[in-house]
Design a protein around this motif. Structure first.
Motif, PDB file in Angstrom:
ATOM      1  N   LEU A 178       0.831  -1.207   0.000  1.00 27.04           N
ATOM      2  CA  LEU A 178       0.000   0.000   0.000  1.00 27.04           C
ATOM      3  C   LEU A 178       0.864   1.255   0.000  1.00 27.04           C
ATOM      4  O   LEU A 178       0.556   2.225  -0.700  1.00 27.04           O
ATOM      5  CB  LEU A 178      -0.933   0.011   1.208  1.00 27.04           C
ATOM      6  N   LYS A 179       1.937   1.246   0.786  1.00 26.29           N
ATOM      7  CA  LYS A 179       2.837   2.405   0.814  1.00 26.29           C
ATOM      8  C   LYS A 179       3.497   2.612  -0.547  1.00 26.29           C
ATOM      9  O   LYS A 179       3.661   3.742  -1.000  1.00 26.29           O
ATOM     10  CB  LYS A 179       3.899   2.235   1.899  1.00 26.29           C
ATOM     11  N   LEU A 180       3.861   1.521  -1.192  1.00 27.34           N
ATOM     12  CA  LEU A 180       4.457   1.619  -2.520  1.00 27.34           C
ATOM     13  C   LEU A 180       3.441   2.201  -3.508  1.00 27.34           C
ATOM     14  O   LEU A 180       3.784   3.069  -4.318  1.00 27.34           O
ATOM     15  CB  LEU A 180       4.939   0.244  -2.983  1.00 27.34           C
ATOM     16  N   GLN A 181       2.190   1.751  -3.439  1.00 24.93           N
ATOM     17  CA  GLN A 181       1.143   2.310  -4.300  1.00 24.93           C
ATOM     18  C   GLN A 181       0.954   3.799  -4.028  1.00 24.93           C
ATOM     19  O   GLN A 181       0.786   4.587  -4.961  1.00 24.93           O
ATOM     20  CB  GLN A 181      -0.184   1.580  -4.075  1.00 24.93           C
ATOM     21  N   ASP A 182       0.953   4.176  -2.751  1.00 27.91           N
ATOM     22  CA  ASP A 182       0.817   5.591  -2.396  1.00 27.91           C
ATOM     23  C   ASP A 182       1.954   6.409  -2.999  1.00 27.91           C
ATOM     24  O   ASP A 182       1.739   7.497  -3.527  1.00 27.91           O
ATOM     25  CB  ASP A 182       0.821   5.778  -0.875  1.00 27.91           C
ATOM     26  N   GLU A 183       3.159   5.873  -2.905  1.00 31.90           N
ATOM     27  CA  GLU A 183       4.325   6.574  -3.430  1.00 31.90           C
ATOM     28  C   GLU A 183       4.212   6.742  -4.944  1.00 31.90           C
ATOM     29  O   GLU A 183       4.474   7.823  -5.482  1.00 31.90           O
ATOM     30  CB  GLU A 183       5.602   5.794  -3.077  1.00 31.90           C
ATOM     31  N   ILE A 184       3.789   5.693  -5.628  1.00 32.71           N
ATOM     32  CA  ILE A 184       3.624   5.761  -7.085  1.00 32.71           C
ATOM     33  C   ILE A 184       2.557   6.787  -7.450  1.00 32.71           C
ATOM     34  O   ILE A 184       2.761   7.619  -8.338  1.00 32.71           O
ATOM     35  CB  ILE A 184       3.279   4.370  -7.657  1.00 32.71           C
ATOM     36  N   GLN A 185       1.435   6.763  -6.757  1.00 37.02           N
ATOM     37  CA  GLN A 185       0.366   7.716  -7.038  1.00 37.02           C
ATOM     38  C   GLN A 185       0.816   9.149  -6.761  1.00 37.02           C
ATOM     39  O   GLN A 185       0.548  10.060  -7.541  1.00 37.02           O
ATOM     40  CB  GLN A 185      -0.869   7.387  -6.201  1.00 37.02           C
ATOM     41  N   PHE A 186       1.501   9.348  -5.657  1.00 36.59           N
ATOM     42  CA  PHE A 186       1.963  10.687  -5.290  1.00 36.59           C
ATOM     43  C   PHE A 186       2.927  11.222  -6.336  1.00 36.59           C
ATOM     44  O   PHE A 186       2.816  12.370  -6.778  1.00 36.59           O
ATOM     45  CB  PHE A 186       2.619  10.652  -3.908  1.00 36.59           C
ATOM     46  N   ARG A 187       3.883  10.389  -6.742  1.00 33.97           N
ATOM     47  CA  ARG A 187       4.858  10.838  -7.740  1.00 33.97           C
ATOM     48  C   ARG A 187       4.202  11.067  -9.098  1.00 33.97           C
ATOM     49  O   ARG A 187       4.585  11.974  -9.829  1.00 33.97           O
ATOM     50  CB  ARG A 187       5.999   9.836  -7.846  1.00 33.97           C
ATOM     51  N   THR A 188       3.226  10.251  -9.445  1.00 33.25           N
ATOM     52  CA  THR A 188       2.515  10.441 -10.706  1.00 33.25           C
ATOM     53  C   THR A 188       1.770  11.771 -10.706  1.00 33.25           C
ATOM     54  O   THR A 188       1.818  12.522 -11.683  1.00 33.25           O
ATOM     55  CB  THR A 188       1.519   9.279 -10.942  1.00 33.25           C
ATOM     56  N   ILE A 189       1.103  12.076  -9.617  1.00 25.86           N
ATOM     57  CA  ILE A 189       0.387  13.352  -9.502  1.00 25.86           C
ATOM     58  C   ILE A 189       1.371  14.509  -9.573  1.00 25.86           C
ATOM     59  O   ILE A 189       1.111  15.524 -10.223  1.00 25.86           O
ATOM     60  CB  ILE A 189      -0.441  13.395  -8.203  1.00 25.86           C
ATOM     61  N   GLU A 190       2.510  14.347  -8.928  1.00 28.75           N
ATOM     62  CA  GLU A 190       3.546  15.384  -8.968  1.00 28.75           C
ATOM     63  C   GLU A 190       4.029  15.616 -10.394  1.00 28.75           C
ATOM     64  O   GLU A 190       4.149  16.748 -10.843  1.00 28.75           O
ATOM     65  CB  GLU A 190       4.725  14.936  -8.085  1.00 28.75           C
ATOM     66  N   ARG A 191       4.298  14.533 -11.135  1.00 29.40           N
ATOM     67  CA  ARG A 191       4.769  14.642 -12.518  1.00 29.40           C
ATOM     68  C   ARG A 191       3.712  15.298 -13.400  1.00 29.40           C
ATOM     69  O   ARG A 191       4.033  16.128 -14.250  1.00 29.40           O
ATOM     70  CB  ARG A 191       5.124  13.266 -13.065  1.00 29.40           C
ATOM     71  N   ILE A 192       2.466  14.914 -13.227  1.00 32.83           N
ATOM     72  CA  ILE A 192       1.389  15.507 -14.025  1.00 32.83           C
ATOM     73  C   ILE A 192       1.277  16.988 -13.730  1.00 32.83           C
ATOM     74  O   ILE A 192       1.118  17.810 -14.635  1.00 32.83           O
ATOM     75  CB  ILE A 192       0.050  14.780 -13.756  1.00 32.83           C
ATOM     76  N   SER A 193       1.381  17.345 -12.465  1.00 36.53           N
ATOM     77  CA  SER A 193       1.304  18.753 -12.066  1.00 36.53           C
ATOM     78  C   SER A 193       2.443  19.553 -12.679  1.00 36.53           C
ATOM     79  O   SER A 193       2.237  20.655 -13.194  1.00 36.53           O
ATOM     80  CB  SER A 193       1.343  18.861 -10.544  1.00 36.53           C
ATOM     81  N   ILE A 194       3.646  19.006 -12.661  1.00 40.71           N
ATOM     82  CA  ILE A 194       4.804  19.701 -13.226  1.00 40.71           C
ATOM     83  C   ILE A 194       4.666  19.828 -14.736  1.00 40.71           C
ATOM     84  O   ILE A 194       4.896  20.900 -15.306  1.00 40.71           O
ATOM     85  CB  ILE A 194       6.117  18.970 -12.838  1.00 40.71           C
ATOM     86  N   SER A 195       4.248  18.739 -15.392  1.00 46.05           N
ATOM     87  CA  SER A 195       4.108  18.798 -16.851  1.00 46.05           C
ATOM     88  C   SER A 195       2.973  19.745 -17.255  1.00 46.05           C
ATOM     89  O   SER A 195       3.071  20.440 -18.255  1.00 46.05           O
ATOM     90  CB  SER A 195       3.890  17.413 -17.439  1.00 46.05           C
ATOM     91  N   LYS A 196       1.928  19.787 -16.459  1.00 46.01           N
ATOM     92  CA  LYS A 196       0.820  20.706 -16.727  1.00 46.01           C
ATOM     93  C   LYS A 196       1.299  22.144 -16.583  1.00 46.01           C
ATOM     94  O   LYS A 196       0.961  23.009 -17.403  1.00 46.01           O
ATOM     95  CB  LYS A 196      -0.333  20.420 -15.761  1.00 46.01           C
ATOM     96  N   THR A 197       2.088  22.417 -15.573  1.00 48.11           N
ATOM     97  CA  THR A 197       2.632  23.762 -15.358  1.00 48.11           C
ATOM     98  C   THR A 197       3.533  24.158 -16.528  1.00 48.11           C
ATOM     99  O   THR A 197       3.441  25.276 -17.027  1.00 48.11           O
ATOM    100  CB  THR A 197       3.420  23.813 -14.042  1.00 48.11           C
TER     101      THR A 197
END
Length: 183
Positions: A157-176
């Motif tokens: 679950l922690k690994l899934q959380d980390e993947i989701q968090f980093r994915t959201i971060e990447r999307i946010s950066i690419s969107k910016t």
């Protein structure tokens, strides 16, 4: 034209600040993992609750002879009440999305309690202390394996959380970045 780079810089800072504060407000990126872990622990404890009278009698042997106001053994009252508490704790664990394998504990405790009650009701003279100790130990054997599996489940679950968090971060950066390029 000079205002646009300043605006984008301000927008980036605002997005970073929102990301930090929202993460803090939500309890961090592992919040839901911890909620599931707490639910799992509650479900595990709900399996031990029906054995409260036995644990109490091991600690205080006089408890076996104590009567309530109706003249019934207090141990019986504690056992009946612990069954209800176990149901409530199991339901609470379900609301917190506990690990499915942890339901072994309350199911085993309920089945064991039912079998012991029915055997005594049909006239079998059973020394409850000896059988309860044996039943408690039998519950621990698969229980230890389930607790091991729970640890693996939390790691996943922690690994899934980390993947989701980093994915959201990447999307946010690419969107910016795409917003900056389009302006």
């Amino acid at each position: 034209m000079t205002q646009k780079p300043e605006q984008t810089q301000i927008q980036i800072q605002m997005k970073e600040e929102i990301l930090k504060t929202s993460q803090f407000r939500l309890g961090g990126k592992h919040r839901f993992t911890y909620i599931k872990l707490v639910g799992s622990i509650i479900v595990i404890l709900s399996g031990f609750v029906p054995f409260t009278d036995n644990i109490w009698s091991w600690i205080d042997p006089e408890f076996n002879k104590t009567l309530d106001a109706r003249g019934v053994l207090l141990r019986s009252d504690v056992w009946i009440e612990s069954l209800y508490v176990s149901i409530l704790l199991t339901s609470l664990g379900r609301l917190l999305k506990a690990y499915p394998h942890t339901y072994f504990f309350p199911i085993y405790a309920a089945t064991y309690s039912l079998v012991m009650y029915e055997l005594m009701r049909f006239g079998f003279n059973i020394d409850p202390d000896w059988f309860h100790r044996l039943g408690f130990l039998i519950m621990l054997l698969p229980g230890l394996y389930i607790i091991y599996r729970l640890q693996e489940y939390v790691k996943n679950l922690k690994l899934q959380d980390e993947i989701q968090f980093r994915t959201i971060e990447r999307i946010s950066i690419s969107k910016t970045k795409s917003d900056e390029e389009s302006k």
